[in-house]
Design an enzyme around this catalytic site. Structure first.
Site, PDB file in Angstrom:
ATOM      1  N   LYS A   1       0.818  -1.199   0.000  1.00 15.63           N
ATOM      2  CA  LYS A   1       0.000   0.000   0.000  1.00 15.63           C
ATOM      3  C   LYS A   1       0.862   1.264   0.000  1.00 15.63           C
ATOM      4  O   LYS A   1       0.387   2.357  -0.281  1.00 15.63           O
ATOM      5  CB  LYS A   1      -0.857   0.053   1.281  1.00 15.63           C
ATOM      6  N   GLY A   2       2.109   1.116   0.368  1.00 14.34           N
ATOM      7  CA  GLY A   2       2.947   2.266   0.676  1.00 14.34           C
ATOM      8  C   GLY A   2       3.091   3.315  -0.399  1.00 14.34           C
ATOM      9  O   GLY A   2       3.273   4.490  -0.100  1.00 14.34           O
TER      10      GLY A   2
ATOM     11  N   ASP B   1       7.565   3.161  -2.528  1.00 13.44           N
ATOM     12  CA  ASP B   1       7.744   4.230  -1.548  1.00 13.44           C
ATOM     13  C   ASP B   1       9.200   4.317  -1.086  1.00 13.44           C
ATOM     14  O   ASP B   1       9.803   5.372  -1.068  1.00 13.44           O
ATOM     15  CB  ASP B   1       6.799   4.036  -0.347  1.00 13.44           C
TER      16      ASP B   1
ATOM     17  N   ASP C   1      14.604  -0.603   0.952  1.00 16.82           N
ATOM     18  CA  ASP C   1      15.307  -0.824   2.211  1.00 16.82           C
ATOM     19  C   ASP C   1      16.320  -1.962   1.999  1.00 16.82           C
ATOM     20  O   ASP C   1      17.398  -1.733   1.456  1.00 16.82           O
ATOM     21  CB  ASP C   1      14.223  -1.156   3.247  1.00 16.82           C
TER      22      ASP C   1
ATOM     23  N   LYS D   1      17.253   3.559   1.336  1.00 13.07           N
ATOM     24  CA  LYS D   1      18.166   3.467   2.491  1.00 13.07           C
ATOM     25  C   LYS D   1      19.321   2.562   2.072  1.00 13.07           C
ATOM     26  O   LYS D   1      19.294   1.353   2.300  1.00 13.07           O
ATOM     27  CB  LYS D   1      17.451   2.832   3.684  1.00 13.07           C
TER      28      LYS D   1
ATOM     29  N   PHE E   1      14.015   4.447  10.634  1.00 12.68           N
ATOM     30  CA  PHE E   1      12.638   4.061  10.342  1.00 12.68           C
ATOM     31  C   PHE E   1      11.807   5.328  10.147  1.00 12.68           C
ATOM     32  O   PHE E   1      11.829   6.238  10.977  1.00 12.68           O
ATOM     33  CB  PHE E   1      12.065   3.219  11.480  1.00 12.68           C
TER      34      PHE E   1
ATOM     35  N   ASP F   1       4.102   3.469   6.734  1.00 11.18           N
ATOM     36  CA  ASP F   1       3.360   3.225   7.982  1.00 11.18           C
ATOM     37  C   ASP F   1       4.196   2.622   9.090  1.00 11.18           C
ATOM     38  O   ASP F   1       5.235   2.006   8.849  1.00 11.18           O
ATOM     39  CB  ASP F   1       2.202   2.266   7.708  1.00 11.18           C
TER      40      ASP F   1
HETATM   41  P1  IMP Z   1      12.628  -4.010   1.410  1.00  9.37           P
HETATM   42  O1  IMP Z   1      12.077  -5.255   0.807  1.00  9.37           O
HETATM   43  O2  IMP Z   1      13.402  -4.319   2.668  1.00  9.37           O
HETATM   44  O3  IMP Z   1      13.419  -3.161   0.448  1.00  9.37           O
HETATM   45  O4  IMP Z   1      11.432  -3.178   1.962  1.00  9.37           O
HETATM   46  C1  IMP Z   1      10.530  -2.555   1.166  1.00  9.37           C
HETATM   47  C2  IMP Z   1       9.256  -2.251   1.916  1.00  9.37           C
HETATM   48  O5  IMP Z   1       9.422  -2.248   3.345  1.00  9.37           O
HETATM   49  C3  IMP Z   1       8.797  -0.876   1.559  1.00  9.37           C
HETATM   50  O6  IMP Z   1       7.994  -0.896   0.411  1.00  9.37           O
HETATM   51  C4  IMP Z   1       8.032  -0.455   2.798  1.00  9.37           C
HETATM   52  O7  IMP Z   1       6.694  -0.920   2.710  1.00  9.37           O
HETATM   53  C5  IMP Z   1       8.717  -1.175   3.928  1.00  9.37           C
HETATM   54  N1  IMP Z   1       9.660  -0.266   4.608  1.00  9.37           N
HETATM   55  C6  IMP Z   1      10.999  -0.214   4.472  1.00  9.37           C
HETATM   56  N2  IMP Z   1      11.539   0.737   5.245  1.00  9.37           N
HETATM   57  C7  IMP Z   1      10.497   1.320   5.877  1.00  9.37           C
HETATM   58  C8  IMP Z   1      10.413   2.413   6.822  1.00  9.37           C
HETATM   59  O8  IMP Z   1      11.399   3.060   7.242  1.00  9.37           O
HETATM   60  N3  IMP Z   1       9.150   2.737   7.234  1.00  9.37           N
HETATM   61  C9  IMP Z   1       8.035   2.081   6.815  1.00  9.37           C
HETATM   62  N4  IMP Z   1       8.076   1.067   5.938  1.00  9.37           N
HETATM   63  C10 IMP Z   1       9.310   0.688   5.484  1.00  9.37           C
END
Ligand code: IMP
Length: 182
Positions: free
Chosen positions: A51-52, A107, A110, A138, A159, A166
């Site tokens: 949803k982000g 969004d 990470d 990040k 975070f 969210d």
């Molecule tokens: P990844 O798979 O670790 O790259 O994470 C991607 C998803 O994790 C993003 O689309 C967000 O929904 C969530 N996410 C990553 N970092 C944050 C944060 O700092 N705050 C909130 N949601 C996050």
């Protein structure tokens, strides 16, 4: 008018103003300009990661002047926590992207696990190309290498919530982005 407090609390956790709405607007404007230029004459499919990305995508796409299509995919890796679980759940409906230019709208990147799993799955549909536009990244958190063509802003490993992001489903509707206080 919605106020922009310098700090706020969710579930006894303190968050401080990190990226004000005025700065987000400039970032989104610049990303849209780059995409408009790079995809001139093309008809890309924007794939929104729910949803982000909904708040970011709705602002970005209203600045995109191309003839385009909008599709969605649901992804979840954070659950109710502030850290990636390392497991990515994807819900992909039938997508008409064969031979098309796809731009994934995220969004935040990470660990990179979500986007790399999504790209891997999309390749099964034989798209012409797949690129990624992410509001935030990040780089210090990466577990896998991902090629993100359009990054709005690189941030430290903190975070953040707001503008679609969210904390356990709360804070998405904040117009600005807030970071957990250290
Ligand atoms: P990844 O798979 O670790 O790259 O994470 C991607 C998803 O994790 C993003 O689309 C967000 O929904 C969530 N996410 C990553 N970092 C944050 C944060 O700092 N705050 C909130 N949601 C996050």
């Amino acid at each position: 008018m919605f106020t922009q407090p310098p700090m706020l609390w969710y579930n006894q956790k303190k968050f401080e103003l990190f990226i004000p709405k005025s700065q987000i607007n400039l970032i989104v404007e610049e990303l849209a300009c780059r995409i408009n230029k790079d995809y001139q004459g093309k008809k890309p499919v924007f794939l929104l990661v729910l949803k982000g990305s909904i708040f970011f995508a709705s602002d970005l796409l209203r600045k995109v002047s191309l003839d385009c299509v909008v599709e969605t995919v649901s992804a979840n890796s954070y659950g109710a926590y502030m850290k990636s679980s390392g497991e990515v759940n994807l819900i992909l409906t039938k997508l008409d992207i064969t031979g098309k230019e796809v731009i994934i709208v995220e969004d935040i990147i990470d660990t990179g696990l979500t986007i790399s799993k999504l790209i891997e799955n999309l390749k099964l549909f034989n798209p012409e190309s797949v690129e990624v536009v992410a509001l935030l990244s990040k780089p210090g958190m990466r577990k896998v290498k991902v090629n993100v063509k359009y990054i709005g802003k690189e941030i430290p490993s903190r975070f953040v919530i707001g503008y679609g992001l969210d904390y356990s489903e709360h804070g998405r509707n904040l117009p600005s982005i807030y970071a957990l206080s250290e």
